[in-house]
Scaffold this active site. Sequence first.
Site, PDB file in Angstrom:
ATOM      1  N   CYS A  37     -13.526   3.823 -28.153  1.00 49.53           N
ATOM      2  CA  CYS A  37     -14.797   4.529 -28.275  1.00 49.53           C
ATOM      3  C   CYS A  37     -15.491   4.667 -26.928  1.00 49.53           C
ATOM      4  O   CYS A  37     -16.490   3.995 -26.650  1.00 49.53           O
ATOM      5  CB  CYS A  37     -15.672   3.834 -29.306  1.00 49.53           C
ATOM      6  SG  CYS A  37     -14.896   3.943 -30.920  1.00 49.53           S
TER       7      CYS A  37
ATOM      8  N   ARG B 100      -5.790   3.164 -15.502  1.00 47.37           N
ATOM      9  CA  ARG B 100      -5.814   3.933 -14.255  1.00 47.37           C
ATOM     10  C   ARG B 100      -6.453   5.322 -14.388  1.00 47.37           C
ATOM     11  O   ARG B 100      -7.256   5.706 -13.533  1.00 47.37           O
ATOM     12  CB  ARG B 100      -4.414   4.036 -13.643  1.00 47.37           C
ATOM     13  CG  ARG B 100      -3.838   2.654 -13.253  1.00 47.37           C
ATOM     14  CD  ARG B 100      -2.559   2.765 -12.440  1.00 47.37           C
ATOM     15  NE  ARG B 100      -2.816   3.304 -11.120  1.00 47.37           N
ATOM     16  CZ  ARG B 100      -2.624   4.546 -10.767  1.00 47.37           C
ATOM     17  NH1 ARG B 100      -2.118   5.425 -11.615  1.00 47.37           N
ATOM     18  NH2 ARG B 100      -2.931   4.934  -9.560  1.00 47.37           N
TER      19      ARG B 100
ATOM     20  N   GLU C 167       3.899  -6.835   1.697  1.00 43.84           N
ATOM     21  CA  GLU C 167       3.394  -7.167   0.356  1.00 43.84           C
ATOM     22  C   GLU C 167       3.402  -5.951  -0.563  1.00 43.84           C
ATOM     23  O   GLU C 167       2.364  -5.562  -1.104  1.00 43.84           O
ATOM     24  CB  GLU C 167       1.953  -7.705   0.458  1.00 43.84           C
ATOM     25  CG  GLU C 167       1.775  -8.906   1.365  1.00 43.84           C
ATOM     26  CD  GLU C 167       0.300  -9.249   1.614  1.00 43.84           C
ATOM     27  OE1 GLU C 167      -0.584  -8.426   1.296  1.00 43.84           O
ATOM     28  OE2 GLU C 167       0.030 -10.344   2.128  1.00 43.84           O
TER      29      GLU C 167
ATOM     30  N   TYR D  44      -9.560   5.456 -11.980  1.00 42.10           N
ATOM     31  CA  TYR D  44      -9.330   6.152 -10.704  1.00 42.10           C
ATOM     32  C   TYR D  44      -9.128   7.647 -10.882  1.00 42.10           C
ATOM     33  O   TYR D  44      -8.733   8.315  -9.924  1.00 42.10           O
ATOM     34  CB  TYR D  44      -8.054   5.631 -10.014  1.00 42.10           C
ATOM     35  CG  TYR D  44      -7.911   4.149  -9.875  1.00 42.10           C
ATOM     36  CD1 TYR D  44      -8.870   3.382  -9.222  1.00 42.10           C
ATOM     37  CD2 TYR D  44      -6.773   3.515 -10.355  1.00 42.10           C
ATOM     38  CE1 TYR D  44      -8.695   2.012  -9.073  1.00 42.10           C
ATOM     39  CE2 TYR D  44      -6.600   2.141 -10.203  1.00 42.10           C
ATOM     40  CZ  TYR D  44      -7.569   1.402  -9.564  1.00 42.10           C
ATOM     41  OH  TYR D  44      -7.391   0.054  -9.413  1.00 42.10           O
TER      42      TYR D  44
ATOM     43  N   GLY E 160       0.754  -1.236   0.000  1.00 36.44           N
ATOM     44  CA  GLY E 160       0.000   0.000   0.000  1.00 36.44           C
ATOM     45  C   GLY E 160       0.789   1.292   0.000  1.00 36.44           C
ATOM     46  O   GLY E 160       0.207   2.366  -0.186  1.00 36.44           O
TER      47      GLY E 160
HETATM   48  C1  LIG Z   1      -3.039  -5.054  -4.029  1.00 31.30           C
HETATM   49  C2  LIG Z   1      -2.544  -5.665  -2.789  1.00 31.30           C
HETATM   50  C3  LIG Z   1      -1.237  -5.406  -2.335  1.00 31.30           C
HETATM   51  C4  LIG Z   1      -0.300  -4.457  -3.020  1.00 31.30           C
HETATM   52  O1  LIG Z   1      -0.711  -3.140  -2.914  1.00 31.30           O
HETATM   53  P1  LIG Z   1       0.262  -1.956  -3.429  1.00 31.30           P
HETATM   54  O2  LIG Z   1      -0.518  -0.746  -3.186  1.00 31.30           O
HETATM   55  O3  LIG Z   1       0.523  -2.212  -4.873  1.00 31.30           O
HETATM   56  O4  LIG Z   1       1.504  -2.031  -2.608  1.00 31.30           O
HETATM   57  C5  LIG Z   1      -0.805  -6.078  -1.215  1.00 31.30           C
HETATM   58  N1  LIG Z   1      -1.605  -6.934  -0.538  1.00 31.30           N
HETATM   59  C6  LIG Z   1      -2.865  -7.196  -0.948  1.00 31.30           C
HETATM   60  C7  LIG Z   1      -3.688  -8.149  -0.183  1.00 31.30           C
HETATM   61  C8  LIG Z   1      -3.368  -6.564  -2.071  1.00 31.30           C
HETATM   62  O5  LIG Z   1      -4.624  -6.818  -2.452  1.00 31.30           O
END
Ligand SMILES: *Cc1c(COP(=O)(O)O)cnc(C)c1O
Length: 417
Positions: free
Chosen positions: A344, A313, A274, A317, A239
């Site tokens: 289109c 994107r 992650e 978003y 995130g």
């Molecule tokens: C999408 C996602 C991430 C990665 O998020 P980033 O914003 O790209 O770092 C990590 N963990 C889970 C469970 C996700 O769904």
Amino acid sequence: MDYFRYLDNRLHCEQVPLDQIAASVGTPFYCYSQGTLERHFDVFSRAFAAVDHLICYSVKANSSLAILDTLARRGSGFDIVSGGELERVKRVGCPGSRVVFSGVGKSGAEIQAALEHDILLFNVESHGELLRINTLAGRMGKKAPIALRINPDVDPATHPYISTGLRRNKFGIPHPQAMELYRLAASLEHVIPMGLDCHIGSQLTTLEPFVDALKRVKQLLIELRRAGIPLRYLDLGGGLGIPYDAQQIPPHPERYAEALLQELNGLEITLILEPGRVIVGNAGVLVAGVEYVKEGEEKRFIITDAGMNDLLRPALYDAHHTILPVVRRFDREEILADVVGPICESGDFLAKDRVLPEFHAGELLAVRSAGAYGFSMSSNYNTRPRAAEVMVCQDRFAVVRPRETIHQLMEHETLFT
Ligand SMILES: *Cc1c(COP(=O)(O)O)cnc(C)c1O
């Protein structure tokens, strides 16, 4: 820090001019800098060096094999969200011991495939999923290592489509139900509670939400320990945001790590992270050709051969991506324009009301920060072949996925007879 810059007014990826790649592979194409990818991974990993940790790159950000392979060689693990992504990480030789599996809708077949590969952790998102994993593991004579993904109900202050840690989101187990579900997990014969997981959203630009979420799950870890359910892993998800423009610079990974480690102080735990976007986002650009420049009644449109099917994107978003000329010229005025694709749909734009140097038909532009959620979200809408993908290492480049052909798009279709 990335390795895209102008040399002699030509935008380069590492030591290769992007116009040279365009002349060889055509447009549009994604171009990834391997050096940038490695650097981002190393900076992120080093920031957590003080604690036992495993980086599980989030495959959905960009699942191209050349990207996964580059990261696997660096020692990265992987966070997968489907059986397809599991096959991808197996393809680059990643052992199950470095794979965690997230997502609210894991199918029976996907769970089975992950059990066969002996993955490190299932990040379980519901009561039903917990029971299903228990049943399937039992049938296979296995014990499934699980973490519960807790929804800590904190506001990540990001775009609503990429916030996941609020009570109203579909993700995770509501915080008040966590204890009871851990007790259930501990009582089941074929799952072992090994960890606790949370991921609150994407493109976060401040540290507070991460720290707030950590405070909440840390408390839970302590309560679980007291209740006789000690956990080995704490997975804090991904995130961390990236700079898409100069206005908003998210915290550096080192500050992010400092903030988390300070809060973790004393807690004996193996940390799992992650990250997706922060590793790959600024390691890639999308290069497009200008087809037309059109004077509308109110606006000027730069119409490119890349559209929302290549980079969703902006449409999805309202995301901002910096746009640069691939060859910089100094005889151009600045204009206000929309950069749009050939699809289109009025939502098909790469940039809106942007001050840009004047472009002429036949010239090239680069859409920056396109490495994450670019190619991996691309589609064949309007029967458009997906773009080529190129990777660069120093002065060398290679096509790592050729442009699709129209023939491929129709290959498996039949008429109804
Ligand atoms: C999408 C996602 C991430 C990665 O998020 P980033 O914003 O790209 O770092 C990590 N963990 C889970 C469970 C996700 O769904």
